[in-house]
Design a protein around this motif. Sequence first.
Motif, PDB file in Angstrom:
ATOM      1  N   ASP A  17       0.814  -1.215   0.000  1.00 30.00           N
ATOM      2  CA  ASP A  17       0.000   0.000   0.000  1.00 30.00           C
ATOM      3  C   ASP A  17       0.849   1.268   0.000  1.00 30.00           C
ATOM      4  OD1 ASP A  17      -2.220   1.598   0.032  1.00 30.00           O
ATOM      5  OD2 ASP A  17      -2.766   1.212   2.112  1.00 30.00           O
ATOM      6  N   ARG A  18       1.646   1.429  -1.056  1.00 33.90           N
ATOM      7  CA  ARG A  18       2.364   2.685  -1.282  1.00 33.90           C
ATOM      8  C   ARG A  18       2.115   3.112  -2.725  1.00 33.90           C
ATOM      9  NH1 ARG A  18       8.425   2.698  -0.352  1.00 33.90           N
ATOM     10  NH2 ARG A  18       8.188   4.869   0.236  1.00 33.90           N
ATOM     11  N   PRO A  19       0.864   3.354  -3.098  1.00 38.11           N
ATOM     12  CA  PRO A  19       0.571   3.630  -4.513  1.00 38.11           C
ATOM     13  C   PRO A  19       1.307   4.848  -5.058  1.00 38.11           C
ATOM     14  CG  PRO A  19      -1.326   4.137  -3.117  1.00 38.11           C
ATOM     15  CD  PRO A  19      -0.354   3.380  -2.262  1.00 38.11           C
ATOM     16  N   ASN A  23       4.104   1.208  -5.167  1.00 42.23           N
ATOM     17  CA  ASN A  23       4.227   0.067  -4.246  1.00 42.23           C
ATOM     18  C   ASN A  23       5.652  -0.480  -4.159  1.00 42.23           C
ATOM     19  OD1 ASN A  23       1.451   0.153  -3.570  1.00 42.23           O
ATOM     20  ND2 ASN A  23       0.983  -0.886  -5.493  1.00 42.23           N
ATOM     21  N   ALA A  24       6.638   0.407  -4.349  1.00 40.47           N
ATOM     22  CA  ALA A  24       8.034   0.030  -4.101  1.00 40.47           C
ATOM     23  C   ALA A  24       8.211  -0.222  -2.609  1.00 40.47           C
ATOM     24  CB  ALA A  24       8.969   1.135  -4.570  1.00 40.47           C
ATOM     25  N   LEU A  25       9.142  -1.084  -2.273  1.00 39.84           N
ATOM     26  CA  LEU A  25       9.337  -1.522  -0.897  1.00 39.84           C
ATOM     27  C   LEU A  25      10.564  -0.864  -0.273  1.00 39.84           C
ATOM     28  CD1 LEU A  25       8.795  -5.336  -1.559  1.00 39.84           C
ATOM     29  CD2 LEU A  25       7.124  -3.751  -0.584  1.00 39.84           C
ATOM     30  N   ASP A  26      10.406  -0.307   0.921  1.00 44.40           N
ATOM     31  CA  ASP A  26      11.575   0.121   1.675  1.00 44.40           C
ATOM     32  C   ASP A  26      11.974  -1.009   2.623  1.00 44.40           C
ATOM     33  OD1 ASP A  26       9.819   0.240   3.844  1.00 44.40           O
ATOM     34  OD2 ASP A  26       9.642   2.428   3.784  1.00 44.40           O
ATOM     35  N   LEU A  27      12.990  -0.790   3.431  1.00 41.06           N
ATOM     36  CA  LEU A  27      13.487  -1.870   4.279  1.00 41.06           C
ATOM     37  C   LEU A  27      12.459  -2.303   5.314  1.00 41.06           C
ATOM     38  CD1 LEU A  27      17.180  -0.703   4.844  1.00 41.06           C
ATOM     39  CD2 LEU A  27      16.263  -2.228   3.094  1.00 41.06           C
ATOM     40  N   ALA A  28      11.678  -1.347   5.826  1.00 36.90           N
ATOM     41  CA  ALA A  28      10.645  -1.686   6.809  1.00 36.90           C
ATOM     42  C   ALA A  28       9.553  -2.532   6.165  1.00 36.90           C
ATOM     43  CB  ALA A  28      10.055  -0.418   7.410  1.00 36.90           C
ATOM     44  N   ILE A  63      12.554  -2.610  -4.987  1.00 31.58           N
ATOM     45  CA  ILE A  63      13.094  -1.853  -3.868  1.00 31.58           C
ATOM     46  C   ILE A  63      12.967  -0.359  -4.141  1.00 31.58           C
ATOM     47  CG2 ILE A  63      15.479  -1.717  -4.738  1.00 31.58           C
ATOM     48  CD1 ILE A  63      14.558  -2.545  -1.111  1.00 31.58           C
ATOM     49  N   ASP A  64      12.632   0.399  -3.113  1.00 31.72           N
ATOM     50  CA  ASP A  64      12.591   1.854  -3.203  1.00 31.72           C
ATOM     51  C   ASP A  64      14.002   2.367  -2.960  1.00 31.72           C
ATOM     52  OD1 ASP A  64      12.284   4.584  -2.926  1.00 31.72           O
ATOM     53  OD2 ASP A  64      10.539   4.460  -1.611  1.00 31.72           O
ATOM     54  N   ARG A  65      14.715   2.629  -4.030  1.00 30.34           N
ATOM     55  CA  ARG A  65      16.128   3.007  -3.912  1.00 30.34           C
ATOM     56  C   ARG A  65      16.303   4.282  -3.106  1.00 30.34           C
ATOM     57  NH1 ARG A  65      19.658   0.597  -8.002  1.00 30.34           N
ATOM     58  NH2 ARG A  65      20.985   2.418  -7.733  1.00 30.34           N
ATOM     59  N   ALA A  66      15.392   5.237  -3.267  1.00 26.23           N
ATOM     60  CA  ALA A  66      15.513   6.498  -2.541  1.00 26.23           C
ATOM     61  C   ALA A  66      15.368   6.266  -1.040  1.00 26.23           C
ATOM     62  CB  ALA A  66      14.469   7.491  -3.040  1.00 26.23           C
ATOM     63  N   ALA A  67      14.392   5.440  -0.661  1.00 25.15           N
ATOM     64  CA  ALA A  67      14.166   5.176   0.762  1.00 25.15           C
ATOM     65  C   ALA A  67      15.335   4.415   1.363  1.00 25.15           C
ATOM     66  CB  ALA A  67      12.873   4.385   0.949  1.00 25.15           C
ATOM     67  N   GLY A 111      11.336  -5.778 -11.689  1.00 23.54           N
ATOM     68  CA  GLY A 111      12.492  -5.875 -10.807  1.00 23.54           C
ATOM     69  C   GLY A 111      12.226  -6.733  -9.587  1.00 23.54           C
ATOM     70  N   GLY A 112      12.355  -6.121  -8.416  1.00 23.02           N
ATOM     71  CA  GLY A 112      12.205  -6.845  -7.166  1.00 23.02           C
ATOM     72  C   GLY A 112      10.833  -7.433  -6.937  1.00 23.02           C
ATOM     73  N   ALA A 113       9.833  -7.027  -7.723  1.00 19.11           N
ATOM     74  CA  ALA A 113       8.511  -7.659  -7.615  1.00 19.11           C
ATOM     75  C   ALA A 113       8.598  -9.148  -7.882  1.00 19.11           C
ATOM     76  CB  ALA A 113       7.537  -7.016  -8.599  1.00 19.11           C
ATOM     77  N   PHE A 114       9.611  -9.559  -8.656  1.00 20.79           N
ATOM     78  CA  PHE A 114       9.716 -10.970  -9.029  1.00 20.79           C
ATOM     79  C   PHE A 114      10.123 -11.853  -7.856  1.00 20.79           C
ATOM     80  CE2 PHE A 114      10.752  -9.177 -13.448  1.00 20.79           C
ATOM     81  CZ  PHE A 114       9.401  -9.042 -13.739  1.00 20.79           C
TER      82      PHE A 114
END
Length: 261
Positions: A17-19, A23-28, A63-67, A111-114
Amino acid sequence: MTIRLERQDGVATVTLDRPQKHNALDLADAAALAGIWRGLRTDRSVRAAVVTGAGGRAFCTGIDRAAVAEEGSVPQPHAPFAIEDPLLSIGPKSNDLWIPVVAAVEGMACGGAFYLLSEVEFLVATEESAFFDPHTSYGMVSAYEAMGMAQRMPFGEVARMALMGAAERISGRRAYETGLVSELAPAGGALDAALRCARVLASYPSGAVQGTVRAVWAAREAARNQAMAQAPPLIALGNLPLEQQGELFRGRSGSTAFRTR
């Protein structure tokens, strides 16, 4: 919390839920996903699961590279025989969860969705969905991603996707034709179609279902595990230095041309 968990009719729905960030993922988020899968192992009220992305524009863009840059780079071993990858444990199988999991894909999955998509039992998507792997465009080896998807796609298709990078995207229709996607739903209907399947699975005796899931995965795990053992040195040897990756990533343009097939 940017990972939502809902339970109904024996089915857990896990929503990225990061539209606003596709929906990129940070470490948390990565840690939360792993925690959710582990928690479902002992939840007797849940007998099947669906994983999806909020907003309709993307399932997940990795992955959310910025985060991650803001949180601090993930420390890496000095030798090329191991690697710290925050997405390696975001999938259900990596957390020893054997209830069936169905992915509902709307929009981009790349990418990382896979890491997630390679660990579900099957995918439901729409014709408007798009699958691609931009690693090579940014000086990165597609190893775990390509290895995981090689278990789900014909060799030539996964090789082309991994090598063509950001220049090409696979449409939902093409993904269905090659077997990556098991069902095409109308636009906006992927989640409903996936939930319909998951409810059927949840209605069956759980031991029989989980045993069948485990049997199907046993048939493919030897090749997958052997391949993934080679991933750390391939990544360490083939990746550009992080600062050069960052330059390529920052230099991308929102209007970069790509072909959808």
